[in-house]
Design a protein around this motif. Structure first.
Motif, PDB file in Angstrom:
ATOM      1  N   GLY A  14       0.805  -1.220   0.000  1.00 30.69           N
ATOM      2  CA  GLY A  14       0.000   0.000   0.000  1.00 30.69           C
ATOM      3  C   GLY A  14       0.831   1.260   0.000  1.00 30.69           C
ATOM      4  N   ASN A  15       2.135   1.125   0.256  1.00 25.93           N
ATOM      5  CA  ASN A  15       3.020   2.290   0.266  1.00 25.93           C
ATOM      6  C   ASN A  15       3.380   2.697  -1.160  1.00 25.93           C
ATOM      7  OD1 ASN A  15       3.131   2.306   3.104  1.00 25.93           O
ATOM      8  ND2 ASN A  15       4.794   0.792   3.092  1.00 25.93           N
ATOM      9  N   PHE A  16       3.595   4.000  -1.337  1.00 25.94           N
ATOM     10  CA  PHE A  16       3.993   4.529  -2.633  1.00 25.94           C
ATOM     11  C   PHE A  16       5.520   4.667  -2.686  1.00 25.94           C
ATOM     12  CE2 PHE A  16      -0.421   5.763  -2.781  1.00 25.94           C
ATOM     13  CZ  PHE A  16      -0.739   5.716  -4.131  1.00 25.94           C
ATOM     14  N   GLY A  17       6.128   4.124  -3.736  1.00 23.09           N
ATOM     15  CA  GLY A  17       7.542   4.369  -3.996  1.00 23.09           C
ATOM     16  C   GLY A  17       7.731   5.653  -4.778  1.00 23.09           C
ATOM     17  N   VAL A  18       6.795   5.907  -5.691  1.00 20.40           N
ATOM     18  CA  VAL A  18       6.761   7.142  -6.492  1.00 20.40           C
ATOM     19  C   VAL A  18       5.327   7.610  -6.515  1.00 20.40           C
ATOM     20  CG1 VAL A  18       7.021   8.092  -8.821  1.00 20.40           C
ATOM     21  CG2 VAL A  18       8.766   6.536  -7.909  1.00 20.40           C
ATOM     22  N   ARG A  19       5.150   8.930  -6.364  1.00 21.46           N
ATOM     23  CA  ARG A  19       3.790   9.464  -6.274  1.00 21.46           C
ATOM     24  C   ARG A  19       3.600  10.640  -7.235  1.00 21.46           C
ATOM     25  NH1 ARG A  19       0.053   9.253  -1.967  1.00 21.46           N
ATOM     26  NH2 ARG A  19       1.665   8.396  -0.610  1.00 21.46           N
ATOM     27  N   ASP A  20       2.826  10.420  -8.303  1.00 21.62           N
ATOM     28  CA  ASP A  20       2.338  11.473  -9.197  1.00 21.62           C
ATOM     29  C   ASP A  20       3.477  12.351  -9.738  1.00 21.62           C
ATOM     30  OD1 ASP A  20       0.363  12.761 -10.620  1.00 21.62           O
ATOM     31  OD2 ASP A  20      -0.028  14.225  -9.048  1.00 21.62           O
ATOM     32  N   VAL A  21       4.460  11.719 -10.356  1.00 24.13           N
ATOM     33  CA  VAL A  21       5.606  12.452 -10.912  1.00 24.13           C
ATOM     34  C   VAL A  21       5.329  12.825 -12.362  1.00 24.13           C
ATOM     35  CG1 VAL A  21       8.012  12.250 -11.658  1.00 24.13           C
ATOM     36  CG2 VAL A  21       7.337  11.509  -9.368  1.00 24.13           C
ATOM     37  N   THR A  22       5.496  14.086 -12.675  1.00 21.79           N
ATOM     38  CA  THR A  22       5.379  14.593 -14.041  1.00 21.79           C
ATOM     39  C   THR A  22       6.615  15.412 -14.362  1.00 21.79           C
ATOM     40  OG1 THR A  22       2.946  14.679 -14.000  1.00 21.79           O
ATOM     41  CG2 THR A  22       4.078  16.100 -15.591  1.00 21.79           C
ATOM     42  N   LEU A  23       7.284  15.067 -15.449  1.00 24.10           N
ATOM     43  CA  LEU A  23       8.424  15.868 -15.900  1.00 24.10           C
ATOM     44  C   LEU A  23       8.680  15.582 -17.367  1.00 24.10           C
ATOM     45  CD1 LEU A  23      11.339  14.173 -16.333  1.00 24.10           C
ATOM     46  CD2 LEU A  23      11.160  13.995 -13.865  1.00 24.10           C
ATOM     47  N   SER A  24       9.437  16.448 -17.997  1.00 26.60           N
ATOM     48  CA  SER A  24       9.824  16.263 -19.386  1.00 26.60           C
ATOM     49  C   SER A  24      11.184  16.889 -19.606  1.00 26.60           C
ATOM     50  CB  SER A  24       8.786  16.901 -20.322  1.00 26.60           C
ATOM     51  OG  SER A  24       9.126  16.665 -21.668  1.00 26.60           O
ATOM     52  N   THR A  25      11.992  16.257 -20.419  1.00 24.52           N
ATOM     53  CA  THR A  25      13.324  16.777 -20.702  1.00 24.52           C
ATOM     54  C   THR A  25      13.714  16.443 -22.129  1.00 24.52           C
ATOM     55  OG1 THR A  25      15.628  16.819 -19.942  1.00 24.52           O
ATOM     56  CG2 THR A  25      14.475  14.702 -19.814  1.00 24.52           C
ATOM     57  N   ARG A  26      14.492  17.320 -22.735  1.00 27.05           N
ATOM     58  CA  ARG A  26      14.827  17.168 -24.142  1.00 27.05           C
ATOM     59  C   ARG A  26      16.119  16.407 -24.395  1.00 27.05           C
ATOM     60  NH1 ARG A  26      13.333  23.279 -26.236  1.00 27.05           N
ATOM     61  NH2 ARG A  26      11.087  22.942 -26.441  1.00 27.05           N
ATOM     62  N   GLY A  27      16.981  16.298 -23.405  1.00 27.58           N
ATOM     63  CA  GLY A  27      18.250  15.605 -23.613  1.00 27.58           C
ATOM     64  C   GLY A  27      19.333  16.210 -22.744  1.00 27.58           C
ATOM     65  N   GLY A  28      20.568  15.729 -22.942  1.00 29.76           N
ATOM     66  CA  GLY A  28      21.663  16.157 -22.092  1.00 29.76           C
ATOM     67  C   GLY A  28      21.768  15.244 -20.884  1.00 29.76           C
ATOM     68  N   VAL A  29      22.248  15.781 -19.772  1.00 21.39           N
ATOM     69  CA  VAL A  29      22.410  15.005 -18.542  1.00 21.39           C
ATOM     70  C   VAL A  29      21.400  15.493 -17.514  1.00 21.39           C
ATOM     71  CG1 VAL A  29      23.966  14.321 -16.683  1.00 21.39           C
ATOM     72  CG2 VAL A  29      24.868  14.640 -18.999  1.00 21.39           C
ATOM     73  N   LEU A  30      20.498  14.602 -17.125  1.00 20.59           N
ATOM     74  CA  LEU A  30      19.512  14.907 -16.095  1.00 20.59           C
ATOM     75  C   LEU A  30      19.983  14.280 -14.796  1.00 20.59           C
ATOM     76  CD1 LEU A  30      16.696  15.925 -15.129  1.00 20.59           C
ATOM     77  CD2 LEU A  30      15.790  13.684 -15.816  1.00 20.59           C
ATOM     78  N   GLY A  31      20.285  15.098 -13.810  1.00 18.61           N
ATOM     79  CA  GLY A  31      20.656  14.600 -12.496  1.00 18.61           C
ATOM     80  C   GLY A  31      19.416  14.375 -11.653  1.00 18.61           C
ATOM     81  N   LEU A  32      19.229  13.138 -11.198  1.00 19.24           N
ATOM     82  CA  LEU A  32      18.094  12.805 -10.337  1.00 19.24           C
ATOM     83  C   LEU A  32      18.620  12.746  -8.915  1.00 19.24           C
ATOM     84  CD1 LEU A  32      15.086  12.071 -10.372  1.00 19.24           C
ATOM     85  CD2 LEU A  32      15.753   9.681 -10.673  1.00 19.24           C
ATOM     86  N   LEU A  33      18.289  13.763  -8.146  1.00 20.45           N
ATOM     87  CA  LEU A  33      18.929  13.993  -6.853  1.00 20.45           C
ATOM     88  C   LEU A  33      17.916  13.834  -5.723  1.00 20.45           C
ATOM     89  CD1 LEU A  33      21.716  14.928  -5.747  1.00 20.45           C
ATOM     90  CD2 LEU A  33      20.897  17.286  -5.980  1.00 20.45           C
ATOM     91  N   GLY A  34      18.352  13.176  -4.663  1.00 22.52           N
ATOM     92  CA  GLY A  34      17.487  13.020  -3.499  1.00 22.52           C
ATOM     93  C   GLY A  34      18.118  12.078  -2.499  1.00 22.52           C
ATOM     94  N   PRO A  35      17.651  12.098  -1.244  1.00 23.95           N
ATOM     95  CA  PRO A  35      18.205  11.205  -0.235  1.00 23.95           C
ATOM     96  C   PRO A  35      17.821   9.762  -0.518  1.00 23.95           C
ATOM     97  CG  PRO A  35      16.283  12.338   0.618  1.00 23.95           C
ATOM     98  CD  PRO A  35      16.564  12.947  -0.724  1.00 23.95           C
TER      99      PRO A  35
END
Length: 295
Positions: A14-35
């Protein structure tokens, strides 16, 4: 290039690992940062088609990769956080095996990849005797063997020494042109010099998506520097958000993230990306513009 629309992942508990994420990117390097525990790995597994979202849609170059994962897989390079190796194989044999799995024929590409990650001199050594950094470099080589359009690497610098960490970042930085590289980490220095965009996650949600410069602008006016004694510093860190501290002969030089002057002697300072990350996590909401630029 990559578009994520209201994606959630809910586990059987019942726990959420990811909740309602919306994003868009065109390219390059996307850093996904978080604890740790922020949902980065779960999100990357969904992008890599390893697991399906409970809700939402993902598109890569306008292909729905949830409905049709095979539209992405031949164009994907993936280095998971727990990358295992076959200890008895040599580096050349190991990479040749992955090349065959991905439909890459001929030894020339294997040789090229080993040279790119600086492992050509140990091509005939068993990978079981490799250091952690060498195994990580072999991991990125297997991820790139098929010339992917999308490269996903999850916590790739964990356990690496400083020299290996710098080398690995340089390899990833060179890959950004003409493709999308997603690098997940909880260490700000892993992305501050190479990321063209940074997405910050907290408790399964996306709380910021912006350029490094944009993130730092949002923290403007909320970063302070002060020099205090060791005793004063111990008191400060109990009640304030300290982003960095260096001990020098005249005392502890501390950087503090706070909306107002935290102590009388504090002076305003230009934010670093580390400051901006702490500011965003402390605020818990979206920093900068919520840009989600569609490819």
């Amino acid at each position: 290039m990559l578009r994520i629309e209201s994606v959630s992942k809910r586990f059987r508990s019942g726990n959420f690992g990811v909740r309602d994420v919306t994003l868009s990117t065109r390219g390059g390097v996307l850093g996904l940062l978080g604890p740790n525990g922020a949902g980065k790995t779960t999100l990357m597994q969904m992008i890599a088609t390893v697991t399906r979202p409970s809700a939402g849609r993902l598109f890569f170059r306008d292909h729905d990769i949830v409905a049709n994962p095979d539209a992405l897989r031949p164009r994907l390079g993936y280095l998971p956080q727990d990358f295992g190796v076959y200890d008895n194989l040599t580096a050349s044999e190991f990479l040749s095996y992955f090349a065959a799995l991905k439909g890459v024929k001929g030894k020339a590409k294997v040789t090229e990849m080993l040279e790119m990650v600086n492992l050509h001199s140990v091509a005939n050594r068993a990978v079981g005797g490799f250091s952690g950094g060498m195994k990580q470099r072999l991991g990125i080589a297997q991820a790139l063997i098929n010339d992917p359009d999308l490269v996903i690497v999850d916590e790739p610098t964990a356990g690496l020494d400083p020299e290996e960490r710098v080398r690995f970042r340089n390899v990833l930085s060179d890959l950004g042109a003409g493709r999308l590289v997603i690098l997940s980490t909880h260490i700000v220095s892993d992305v501050e010099s190479i990321a063209t965009e940074i997405a910050i996650m907290k408790e399964g949600a996306l709380v910021a998506l912006d350029t490094p410069e944009g993130l730092m602008r949002t923290a403007q006016g909320s970063v302070w520097e002060v020099v205090v004694t060791s005793e004063q510093f111990d008191e400060l860190r109990r009640s304030l958000h300290i982003s960095a501290a260096i001990r020098k002969p005249d005392g502890v030089h501390a950087r503090i993230v706070a909306p107002q002057r935290p102590v009388v002697d504090a002076v305003a300072a230009e934010p670093t990306l580390e400051d901006a990350f702490l500011f965003t996590m402390k605020r818990g909401g979206a920093a900068g513009s919520q840009p989600a630029v569609a490819a």
